[in-house]
Every structure is written in C-alpha cells, then in structure tokens.
Design a protein around this motif. Structure first.
Motif, short mmCIF file in Angstrom:
data_model
loop_
_atom_site.label_atom_id
_atom_site.label_comp_id
_atom_site.label_asym_id
_atom_site.label_seq_id
_atom_site.Cartn_x
_atom_site.Cartn_y
_atom_site.Cartn_z
N UNK A 13 0.86 -1.19 0.00
CA UNK A 13 0.00 0.00 0.00
C UNK A 13 0.90 1.24 0.00
N UNK A 14 0.75 2.07 -1.01
CA UNK A 14 1.50 3.31 -1.11
C UNK A 14 0.70 4.28 -1.95
N UNK A 15 0.31 5.40 -1.34
CA UNK A 15 -0.56 6.34 -2.03
C UNK A 15 -0.28 7.75 -1.54
N UNK A 16 -0.53 8.72 -2.44
CA UNK A 16 -0.35 10.13 -2.13
C UNK A 16 -1.72 10.76 -1.87
N UNK A 17 -1.80 11.52 -0.74
CA UNK A 17 -3.06 12.15 -0.37
C UNK A 17 -2.83 13.64 -0.09
N UNK A 18 -3.95 14.35 -0.11
CA UNK A 18 -3.97 15.74 0.34
C UNK A 18 -4.34 15.72 1.83
N UNK A 19 -3.56 16.42 2.65
CA UNK A 19 -3.76 16.33 4.11
C UNK A 19 -4.41 17.59 4.67
N UNK A 20 -5.21 17.39 5.72
CA UNK A 20 -5.86 18.46 6.46
C UNK A 20 -5.84 18.08 7.95
N UNK A 21 -5.90 19.07 8.85
CA UNK A 21 -5.93 18.75 10.29
C UNK A 21 -7.27 18.14 10.69
N UNK A 22 -7.25 17.36 11.77
CA UNK A 22 -8.45 16.65 12.23
C UNK A 22 -9.54 17.60 12.71
N UNK A 23 -9.17 18.84 13.00
CA UNK A 23 -10.19 19.80 13.42
C UNK A 23 -11.18 20.11 12.31
N UNK A 24 -10.86 19.78 11.03
CA UNK A 24 -11.75 20.04 9.91
C UNK A 24 -12.95 19.12 9.91
N UNK A 25 -12.86 17.98 10.61
CA UNK A 25 -13.99 17.03 10.67
C UNK A 25 -14.54 16.93 12.08
N UNK A 26 -14.27 17.95 12.87
CA UNK A 26 -14.82 18.05 14.23
C UNK A 26 -14.40 16.86 15.09
N UNK A 27 -13.11 16.51 15.04
CA UNK A 27 -12.56 15.47 15.91
C UNK A 27 -11.28 15.99 16.60
N UNK A 81 -8.17 12.20 0.29
CA UNK A 81 -7.83 13.08 1.41
C UNK A 81 -7.58 12.25 2.67
N UNK A 82 -6.74 12.78 3.54
CA UNK A 82 -6.57 12.22 4.88
C UNK A 82 -6.59 13.37 5.88
N UNK A 83 -6.93 13.05 7.12
CA UNK A 83 -6.92 14.01 8.22
C UNK A 83 -5.93 13.51 9.27
N UNK A 84 -5.12 14.42 9.78
CA UNK A 84 -4.08 14.05 10.73
C UNK A 84 -3.96 15.12 11.81
N UNK A 85 -3.44 14.75 13.00
CA UNK A 85 -3.25 15.74 14.06
C UNK A 85 -2.35 16.88 13.58
N UNK A 86 -2.69 18.07 14.08
CA UNK A 86 -1.96 19.24 13.61
C UNK A 86 -0.50 19.22 14.04
N UNK A 87 -0.22 18.64 15.23
CA UNK A 87 1.17 18.60 15.67
C UNK A 87 2.01 17.71 14.75
N UNK A 88 1.41 16.71 14.12
CA UNK A 88 2.12 15.89 13.16
C UNK A 88 2.40 16.68 11.89
N UNK A 89 1.45 17.51 11.48
CA UNK A 89 1.67 18.36 10.32
C UNK A 89 2.81 19.35 10.58
N UNK A 90 2.90 19.84 11.82
CA UNK A 90 4.00 20.74 12.16
C UNK A 90 5.34 20.00 12.10
N UNK A 91 5.39 18.77 12.60
CA UNK A 91 6.63 17.99 12.54
C UNK A 91 7.11 17.80 11.11
N UNK A 92 6.17 17.60 10.19
CA UNK A 92 6.52 17.31 8.80
C UNK A 92 6.53 18.55 7.92
N UNK A 93 6.34 19.72 8.55
CA UNK A 93 6.35 21.00 7.82
C UNK A 93 5.28 21.01 6.72
#
Length: 316
Positions: A13-27, A81-93
């Motif tokens: 499994x290897x795929x490219x997604x557009x990422x957004x913070x989890x706050x966009x889906x109220x989680x 699309x995927x949703x991920x914690x914002x602190x992870x997005x900060x780690x990965x710039x």
C-alpha cells in the motif's frame, strides 16, 4: 495493476493524499495521539494485502524531506484526502492542502525511548511518568526526531523523541518500553560559587619567607654563680658541648640514672653539686660514635667559652 480506479497498484500500500488537520472534521480529541483518518478505498486495498496488524504507516513529505510514522483510527475521509493531528503536520512541515505520501510499514516493538520536554514545568507535575504513560496509550508508534504533544490539565506539553531502540521508529503497542528523560530544553544549571584565585608563586614564596623558625630550647646553658661571691671551683662545660644537635649530655644523664651506673662517677663529683657533660664509661661502639661526631666539630672555628681565664686571689 490498479484497484477500483483509485490508483492503488503493486503488492504494497503506497498512495499520495492531500492532508488536512483533524479539526476540519470536528474530531479535536485526535490531537492527543498519532492516529489519522483515511478514505474507505484505503481499507479495501489494505484488506487484500497480507499486512501486519495493527496497521502502521510511514508519512513522507518529499518536498521537505521529512518522515514520520502513525496509526489509523477510521476510514471515513473523503477520497483522495486524509486528516491528521496538527502537531504531526508541524513535525513534517505540512500546510493545509499539501500532499503527503502514505505507505504501510512494519515496525519493531520498542524497548527504550529517551524523551526531552521543551519546558521544565512538565517535570513539575506530581507524577510526570504516569501522565506520560497514560498519554502514550493514544500513540501507535514513535519516531526519533519527532515532537509529540501531551495534553494535561488544559495545557499542552511538547516533548522531543531524542532516541528510540531498537530502531529509529518503533511500535509501542502492547510492549514494555523503558523510558528515560533528558533535561528540558529551557533548563539551566545553577551557577557555581566563584572560587578565589590561587596565590601567585612569587606571593606564596614571599609569605613563606616571612615565617620565622621557632627557637629551639637548649637546657642548662647559663653560667653558675656562688652565693658567697667566689668563683666556682668547677667550671661549667662549654656551650658547644652542652648544646649539641642531638642533646647528648641530657641523654647521657637519663641513661646513667636508668642503668644505675652513678656509683662509678659519684666519687669524682663534689657533694651537693651538678656537673653537666659527664658521661658513664663509654663502650667501644660509643667511643667510635663519639669520635665520628667530634671530628667535624674539630674543624669548626673556636667558640667562646665562659670562665676559661686565669684565676686571681683577692688577697693578692
């Protein structure tokens, strides 16, 4: 090979997604962990592969050359699309709408992790290890170089992952992992008291020169006088003989009293008077030792000796 038109191919499994913070889906509660939200098509693809559970993924930001790892919580995101914690997005710039490559991986179980809080107030918590243990239950894996976020008492604490063993990325699910803490980033060592500068060599030598040697006590070095004004019949020995370096006269007197040899010399002494410098009959070894001590004394210049002049009578 493509899967249902979503671009999945190969045996991994290897795929490219557009990422957004989890706050966009109220989680927002997902901020306290490392779980991401993926689309349903990803689950369909993963089900056809022989992968290890729990599912772990590698996240790669090729533009910034940053890599991290995470787990997955749900498959309810929109396709592509995927949703991920914002602190992870900060780690990965990563910014909102950036692309990230997701790949399934297998990580070894962790045995050791070294953590470094950003601020020392994290250590002011009554039991930071217990709080950390509770917070890490929401994590699937840890990656060396990441900064995780731990929320406690309405406050966010950021902690760096300094080291992990046995690999740079480890799984912490159902494993006993030893945790060590490094000093916080804002920690400052207490200042040591100033040490007085040592004295210079010249100053130390000058102080040593000021110290005067103590005067050595020499017993019985005075002159003898009679109460009737007449000169004593027996002249006292010279100062040199009574103040030798090893105090031989005093030692001889003490030895004479201890051995009981006073009977040999008492006949030559006037009654009621002390005559210093007299010794008991010496043995051959004592004579040899006395000669060795007298030889260097002979080479010395003559010293003043009291009461060595001629005698005169008052009657003329």
């Amino acid at each position: 090979m493509f899967f249902q038109g979503y671009g999945y191919h190969g045996h991994t499994f290897e795929q490219t997604y557009v990422c957004y913070p989890v706050s966009f889906i109220d989680k927002p509660h997902l901020e306290s962990g490392d779980k991401i939200i993926m689309p349903p098509s990803a689950l369909d693809r993963l089900a056809t592969l022989h992968i290890d559970y729990p599912m772990l993924f590698e996240l790669r930001n090729s533009a910034a050359e940053r890599i991290s790892h995470c787990g997955v919580l749900e498959f309810i995101a929109e396709e592509g699309m995927i949703y991920m914690p914002y602190w992870m997005m900060e780690n990965m710039l990563l910014q909102e709408g950036d692309t990230v490559k997701v790949k399934n991986v297998t990580l070894p179980k962790g045995s050791y992790v070294k953590l470094q809080p950003h601020t020392k107030d994290f250590l002011d918590i009554s039991n930071p290890k217990a709080i950390l243990e509770t917070a890490l239950r929401s994590f699937s894996c840890l990656t060396t170089g990441d900064s995780i976020m731990v929320a406690y008492n309405n406050k966010k604490y950021y902690i760096d992952i300094v080291e992990t063993k046995p690999a740079s990325a480890i799984s912490i699910i159902e494993t006993d992992c030893e945790v060590d803490f490094a000093p916080p980033l804002d920690y400052k060592e207490p200042e040591k008291p100033a040490v007085s500068a040592p004295l210079s060599k010249a100053h130390a030598e000058a102080q040593e020169d000021v110290v005067e040697p103590e005067a050595k006590f020499n017993p019985f070095t005075g002159t003898g006088r009679r109460l009737d004004g007449k000169q004593p019949q027996h002249q006292p020995p010279s100062i040199a003989s009574s103040t030798t370096k090893d105090d031989r006269p005093i030692e001889a007197i003490s030895r004479k009293h201890s051995t009981g040899s006073t009977s040999e010399t008492s006949s030559h002494k006037p009654a009621g008077k002390l005559v210093f410098g007299s010794n008991p009959t010496p043995t051959d070894k004592q004579k040899d030792a006395a000669k060795e001590k007298e030889e260097p004394a002979k080479k010395e210049e003559p010293k003043f000796q009291a009461f060595t002049g001629k005698k005169y009578s008052l009657r003329g």
